[in-house]
Structures are given as structure tokens and as C-alpha cells.
Motif scaffolding. Structure first.
Motif, PDB file in Angstrom:
ATOM      1  N   SER A   1       0.833  -1.209   0.000  1.00  0.00           N
ATOM      2  CA  SER A   1       0.000   0.000   0.000  1.00  0.00           C
ATOM      3  C   SER A   1       0.866   1.257   0.000  1.00  0.00           C
ATOM      4  N   THR A   2       1.961   1.217   0.770  1.00  0.00           N
ATOM      5  CA  THR A   2       2.870   2.366   0.830  1.00  0.00           C
ATOM      6  C   THR A   2       3.512   2.623  -0.526  1.00  0.00           C
ATOM      7  N   LEU A   3       3.959   1.554  -1.173  1.00  0.00           N
ATOM      8  CA  LEU A   3       4.587   1.697  -2.495  1.00  0.00           C
ATOM      9  C   LEU A   3       3.587   2.187  -3.542  1.00  0.00           C
ATOM     10  N   VAL A   4       2.395   1.605  -3.537  1.00  0.00           N
ATOM     11  CA  VAL A   4       1.361   2.025  -4.498  1.00  0.00           C
ATOM     12  C   VAL A   4       1.045   3.509  -4.292  1.00  0.00           C
ATOM     13  N   ASP A   5       0.901   3.916  -3.022  1.00  0.00           N
ATOM     14  CA  ASP A   5       0.618   5.316  -2.714  1.00  0.00           C
ATOM     15  C   ASP A   5       1.753   6.213  -3.216  1.00  0.00           C
ATOM     16  N   GLY A   6       2.995   5.751  -3.032  1.00  0.00           N
ATOM     17  CA  GLY A   6       4.142   6.512  -3.513  1.00  0.00           C
ATOM     18  C   GLY A   6       4.120   6.691  -5.018  1.00  0.00           C
ATOM     19  N   TYR A   7       3.840   5.613  -5.750  1.00  0.00           N
ATOM     20  CA  TYR A   7       3.764   5.693  -7.213  1.00  0.00           C
ATOM     21  C   TYR A   7       2.676   6.676  -7.654  1.00  0.00           C
ATOM     22  N   PHE A   8       1.501   6.574  -7.016  1.00  0.00           N
ATOM     23  CA  PHE A   8       0.393   7.443  -7.402  1.00  0.00           C
ATOM     24  C   PHE A   8       0.711   8.914  -7.114  1.00  0.00           C
TER      25      PHE A   8
ATOM     26  N   ILE B   1      -5.833   3.755  -4.224  1.00  0.00           N
ATOM     27  CA  ILE B   1      -5.952   3.604  -5.679  1.00  0.00           C
ATOM     28  C   ILE B   1      -7.095   4.457  -6.231  1.00  0.00           C
ATOM     29  N   LEU B   2      -8.241   4.428  -5.553  1.00  0.00           N
ATOM     30  CA  LEU B   2      -9.384   5.230  -6.002  1.00  0.00           C
ATOM     31  C   LEU B   2      -9.035   6.713  -6.028  1.00  0.00           C
TER      32      LEU B   2
ATOM     33  N   ASN C   1       3.520  10.319  -6.978  1.00  0.00           N
ATOM     34  CA  ASN C   1       4.602  10.795  -7.834  1.00  0.00           C
ATOM     35  C   ASN C   1       4.241  10.702  -9.321  1.00  0.00           C
ATOM     36  N   GLY C   2       2.951  10.517  -9.592  1.00  0.00           N
ATOM     37  CA  GLY C   2       2.463  10.548 -10.965  1.00  0.00           C
ATOM     38  C   GLY C   2       2.716   9.299 -11.778  1.00  0.00           C
ATOM     39  N   ARG C   3       3.188   8.227 -11.151  1.00  0.00           N
ATOM     40  CA  ARG C   3       3.482   6.980 -11.875  1.00  0.00           C
ATOM     41  C   ARG C   3       2.322   6.001 -11.674  1.00  0.00           C
ATOM     42  N   ILE C   4       1.178   6.373 -12.255  1.00  0.00           N
ATOM     43  CA  ILE C   4      -0.065   5.627 -12.041  1.00  0.00           C
ATOM     44  C   ILE C   4       0.060   4.187 -12.545  1.00  0.00           C
ATOM     45  N   ASN C   5       0.598   4.012 -13.752  1.00  0.00           N
ATOM     46  CA  ASN C   5       0.689   2.664 -14.335  1.00  0.00           C
ATOM     47  C   ASN C   5       1.597   1.754 -13.507  1.00  0.00           C
ATOM     48  N   ASP C   6       2.710   2.323 -13.000  1.00  0.00           N
ATOM     49  CA  ASP C   6       3.596   1.524 -12.145  1.00  0.00           C
ATOM     50  C   ASP C   6       2.870   1.083 -10.877  1.00  0.00           C
ATOM     51  N   GLY C   7       2.044   1.985 -10.337  1.00  0.00           N
ATOM     52  CA  GLY C   7       1.276   1.653  -9.138  1.00  0.00           C
ATOM     53  C   GLY C   7       0.282   0.539  -9.393  1.00  0.00           C
TER      54      GLY C   7
END
Length: 597
Positions: A357-364, A394-395, A366-372
Motif C-alpha cells: 500500500s505504501t509503495l502504491v501510494d508513492g507511485y500514485f 488507488i481510487l 509521484n504521478g506513476r499511475i501505471n507503475d502503481g
């Protein structure tokens, strides 16, 4: 026979079996055995210590009904029991009942009641009780003073604390190490270390030697402030005086070196602890340091602590790795954050839902939606089940990036997976729809949720009022505002701000003024941002006098003019401005604008 039953009861109480002891007490009653006052006191004391106050109260009432007269010991037990539990009303009631019977409470009882008052932030009441003790001939002891001093210290009442300290000598009470340590701790915890050191010096001048707690307090304060030379000086001083540093002393000074770049010294101190047979700081301790550094944006320093942990043979756990991942995400170093995930798996620490969850939040963020989203799918493949927080992240990220179709799909996936949907989730969805020009869809969903008796937050209601205004459903917005109080919520500054700004947009200036007055009457102080926006809107509408009324609320401290407001006023009231003649409608301090042009 009665003494055998009493002795059996006490045995059960000591073993914590209050139920069996009470049964024996009832057996005494059944057999007509009348307990003595001493027996009653033993039972009441045991029940109070077991925190069974309701049962103790029943025994007390039974005692008085059967003609046994409660004495000082009886009431002292009851008062101490209630006070320990923080049930101050009942403790005070017992105190009054005790005095009505002509019984004089001893100093231990008085101190117990004072301690409970201070513990619950009621040191002023404790002080009144302290004064009444003195007035009635009860001489407070050193414990009384320590109790009240600590109460004052906890609440930051420094003047009262020092006043009480100064009164000790005139009342024949010599300050001991406990007293001075309380004063030192009070100043140290508020960063007033130099004041604490003056007390530390005075303490020794009066012939009172500091103990390990005193030194621990001082060393901890210096360490927190990064004054590590001073901390080590006091550390060496206590050792020279034959006072052995304990775990608390070592932990505070090690933490200081960890946070302020002295890792070599921190490692040296850890080795010293091990050599002395003192348990070294565990991973929980280091996790706290690492997490604190990461939250402050000092992730590289945190990584250095991580290396120290492995150097001393301590094993990092999932919390350690999660803190580092969070730290790298906060500073936007996503590639390094992802490498931490790889490192976890190498050393055999399983990533959990917090990790992903922390990593996904970080990607989102930082604008890296697809990576998340890719990482989210990997997480599912590895059998890690997402929770409400994961889906909320994610939402929110999808809506903020304008991907409303994907957000809707993810929401349906969340429901189908059986994951709990919370009010926060609905808030993200409603806010996301409104942000992406889907206000009508948001209103339909909001109304549907209302029929399902979903309890909305004030933030959600603010969002929906603004959405209704946005699509010209003004009467519905006003009705929703009117129903806020009935829903058990209170309008906040944002609520009033939404109403005022939308009323001004519609040209309803008087209604907006009335709404602002309602906000002030409800005790809500408008923020600088809201006030500046109101002023700009009124100026743009040519409502100079009304804008002047709001300008009079700008105090230059908590509320100041924003650059955009100043710029607008300059263009309107300068020598070439179209409202230059109306400048007299503004507060006098703004008349300087006519100098510009």
C-alpha cells in the motif's frame, strides 16, 4: 468459625479470585456470622485493589446496615480505589461521607485524591484541596508536594509550580531528589534545558545529590536537542560519581547520536551496553528512530541507522523495511523504495499489505499511475489481499489523475472482493466525481447512500453542497446546509466558506454577509484564505464599502493580505484605478494605495 472463613476469603483475594472470596463472604451472611469492622475492611480493601468498586460499595452498604461503623481505614480504601480508577465524583462523595461521620482522613488518603485530580489534568482543584488540608490542620508531607508539583508540571503551570516549590522551605519541608527531578523534567520536556540546568545546579548547592532518574532526564533533554557534547559530559559525570547508567540513559543518548549523525559513537555505546550486561536497544527502538527520521524527510540518515542495525547483529523486521519504503516514497525516490522491496525478499522478510500500500501510494503521488497499478496486480498474484486503505489509495489516485472510468471499475472490484467500504471511501468517490465534472452522478450516488442510512462526514456534506451549486441545484444545496445540525454534525469553516463563496457568485451579497455573521456567532474564526477570497470577490463586484468591512478584520498577524488581494487593491485604488474615489470607504490604514500609479 468466622475467622476461618475470613482467612479463606483473604487467600482467594490474594490469588485474584474475587468471585470465590465474595461467595465466602455471602456464606458468612447466610450462616449468620457478623464480620467485625476489621474483617469488612480487609474485604473492602481487597475488592478495591481488584478494582471491583461496585462490589466494594455493596459490602460498605452491608456493613453500615448491619451496624458496623466504617472507620478511617474503610473510607481510605474506598477513596483510594475510586481515585485510582479516575472515578473522581465517587471518590469525592466518599470523602464527604467520611467527614460527615466525623472521621479525619489521613495524609495518605488526601494524597491519593490529589494524585487522581492531577492525573486527570485538574491540578487547580488539587491545589484547592491542598490548601484546605493546610487550613484544617493537616500538614502536607513531601508526597503531597511532589504530587502537586508534578500536576503543575504536566499542565505547564510553571509559575504555580515554582511558587509551590518556594513555599516548601517556609513550611518546613526540605526538597529532596524527587522534587528537583520533577522541576528539571518540567523544563526539559519543553526544551528549556538551560532553565533545567539552573535547577540541577541549585539542587547540588543545597546538598541534594542527583540520582539516575535526574541524570536520565537531563541527558535525554540534551540528546533530543542535539547537544550531544553536553549529554556526554553529564553521562561521564554520573559514571564518575558511581551512578551506573541504566537502559533509559543509554537509549536516550544512543537515540540522540542516531538522529544527529553520530553513528560511530552510537555503535560504541551499544557495545558498551553489551559488555556491561545491559540489554541493548532492540529492533522496536531502532524502528522508532528510523520512522521518525523518515517522517522528517531524512531517509538517507534513516538508511544509515538501518545499516547500524545490521552491523550490531539486530534483525530488521517488516516495520523497519516499511518505514524506509515510506521515507523514500515521501522524497519521491521510487526506484530506491522499490529496491527495498527486493531487499526484503532477499533476507526472508515477507512484505505485507502495508508494504504494498505504501509503495502504491508513492507511485500514485509521484504521478506513476501505471507503475502503481502494475505493482497492485503483482501483489494480488502473490496472494496479498488488499484492504480498505489500499483501495482508497488507488481510487483517490485514479480520480486525481482524471481516470474516472478506471476508478469506477476499481470501486466495483472492491465491492465484489468483499472489502469493507467506509465513509472515507465514499468521500473519495464523491469528491473524485465532483472534481472530474461528474457532479450530477455524484449527487445521485449521494442521495442513494442517504437512503441506505450512511453516516456522512462534514467534509462529504461540504463537497456535495458545492457540487449542487456547481450544477445550479441551489435550493437543494441550501436544504442540505439546513439539515446539517439535524444529522448530528456541526458546520465548520469550510462549510460556511462554500456557502458564502457560492452566494457571492450568485450576487446574493446580503445573504453572504448574514452567513458570515452566523459563522462568527457559532464561534468559528475565519481563516486568512477565506477572508482574502471574500474581499477579492466583493472588490471585483464593486462592493467597496462591504469589502472595507472585511478588510477591518485583517490584523496582520493571524490574518494578512495575500499577494493577489494586494495586487487587486493596487490596480483598483491607485492613481489610475477606477475606484480611486471610493478609497475613503476602506479602513484608514489602506489609504496609502493612492500613492501608486
Amino acid at each position: 468459625m468466622w475467622w476461618r472463613i475470613t482467612r479463606s476469603s483473604m487467600a482467594f483475594f490474594k490469588e485474584g479470585e474475587t468471585g470465590k472470596a465474595c461467595s465466602l463472604f455471602h456464606e458468612m451472611k447466610r450462616q449468620g456470622v457478623v464480620p467485625s469492622v476489621g474483617t469488612y475492611n480487609l474485604i473492602i480493601d481487597a475488592l478495591c485493589k481488584a478494582r471491583a468498586m461496585d462490589k466494594a460499595e455493596l459490602v460498605l452498604r452491608h456493613m453500615t446496615t448491619n451496624g458496623a461503623q466504617p472507620n478511617t481505614v474503610t473510607y481510605s480504601c474506598m477513596i483510594h480505589g475510586y481515585a485510582t480508577l479516575g472515578r473522581l465524583k465517587e471518590a469525592a462523595k466518599m470523602f464527604r461521607e467520611m467527614k460527615k461521620r466525623g472521621l479525619i482522613p489521613d495524609i495518605v488518603t488526601c494524597n491519593s485524591l490529589m494524585a487522581s485530580l492531577c492525573k486527570h489534568g485538574r491540578s487547580k482543584e488539587a491545589a484547592q484541596f491542598f490548601d484546605s488540608m493546610t487550613a484544617k490542620g493537616h500538614k502536607p508531607d513531601i508526597v503531597s508536594y511532589c504530587t502537586l508539583l508534578h500536576g503543575y508540571a504536566s499542565e505547564g503551570c510553571f509559575a504555580d509550580m515554582i511558587g509551590l516549590f518556594n513555599s516548601m522551605k517556609s513550611n518546613g519541608i526540605a526538597a529532596d531528589c524527587r522534587v528537583f527531578t520533577i522541576l528539571i523534567d518540567a523544563y526539559a520536556k519543553r526544551g528549556m534545558v538551560d532553565d533545567a540546568m539552573l535547577i540541577f545546579t541549585e539542587m547540588q548547592q543545597q546538598g541534594v545529590s542527583p540520582n539516575v532518574v535526574t541524570y536520565s532526564t537531563v541527558i535525554s533533554a540534551f540528546s533530543r536537542m542535539g547537544r550531544l557534547t553536553d549529554a556526554m559530559e553529564k553521562f561521564n559525570q554520573m559514571v564518575a560519581r558511581g551512578i551506573q547508567p541504566n537502559t533509559a540513559v543509554y537509549r536516550s543518548i544512543i537515540q540522540g547520536f542516531c538522529k544527529h549523525g553520530g553513528l560511530v559513537k552510537a555503535k560504541e555505546l551499544v557495545s558498551e551496553m553489551i559488555n556491561k550486561g545491559i540489554p541493548r536497544p532492540d529492533i522496536v527502538f531502532f524502528n522508532s528512530v528510523i520512522n521518525s527520521l523518515c517522517k522528517d524527510g531524512r531517509v538517507m540518515d534513516a538508511h544509515d541507522i538501518f545499516d547500524l542495525v545490521t552491523d550490531i547483529g539486530e534483525r530488521p523486521d517488516v516495520i523497519t523495511f516499511n518505514s524506509l519504503i515510506d521515507g523514500y516514497c515521501l522524497v519521491g525516490k521510487m526506484d530506491k523504495a522499490f529496491k527495498i522491496l527486493d531487499a526484503m525478499e532477499v533476507v526472508g522478510v515477507e512484505p505485507d499489505i502495508v508494504t504494498y500500500s505504501t509503495l502504491v501510494d508513492g507511485y500514485f503521488k509521484n504521478g506513476r499511475i501505471n507503475d502503481g497499478l502494475t505493482l497492485f496486480r503483482e501483489m494480488l498474484c502473490k496472494g496479498v489481499k488488499p484492504d480498505t486503505i489500499t483501495y482508497n489509495i488507488i481510487l483517490d489516485g485514479l480520480f486525481r489523475s482524471g481516470r474516472t472510468v478506471a476508478a469506477r471499475k476499481k470501486f466495483h472490484e472492491m465491492i465484489e472482493s468483499g472489502t469493507t467500504v467506509t465513509v472515507s471511501t465514499y468521500g473519495i468517490i464523491l469528491g473524485g466525481l465532483c472534481r472530474n465534472n461528474c457532479a450530477d452522478e455524484a449527487i445521485i450516488l449521494f442521495q442513494k447512500l442517504g437512503t441506505m442510512n450512511v453516516k456522512f462526514s462534514i467534509t462529504i456534506l461540504n463537497t456535495m453542497i458545492n457540487a449542487m451549486y456547481k450544477v445550479q441545484r441551489k435550493e437543494e444545496a441550501k436544504e442540505l446546509f439546513a439539515t446539517i445540525s439535524a444529522s448530528g454534525l456541526l458546520p465548520n469553516e469550510s462549510t460556511y466558506g462554500v456557502m458564502i463563496i457560492n452566494l457571492l457568485k450568485d450576487g446574493a451579497v446580503e445573504d453572504a454577509n448574514n452567513m458570515f455573521s452566523s459563522m462568527e456567532k457559532s464561534g468559528i474564526v475565519p481563516g486568512s484564505r477565506l477572508l482574502n477570497r471574500i474581499i477579492r470577490m466583493l472588490l471585483e463586484k464593486g462592493e467597496i464599502a462591504k469589502a472595507g468591512n472585511y478588510l477591518s478584520k485583517v490584523d496582520g498577524k493571524s490574518i494578512s493580505l495575500e499577494a493577489s488581494t494586494t495586487s487587486l487593491m493596487l490596480s483598483l485604488f491607485s492613481r489610475e484605478g477606477k475606484y480611486r474615489e471610493d478609497m475613503k470607504l476602506l479602513p484608514a490604514k489602506y489609504n496609502f494605495f493612492d500613492r501608486f500609479g
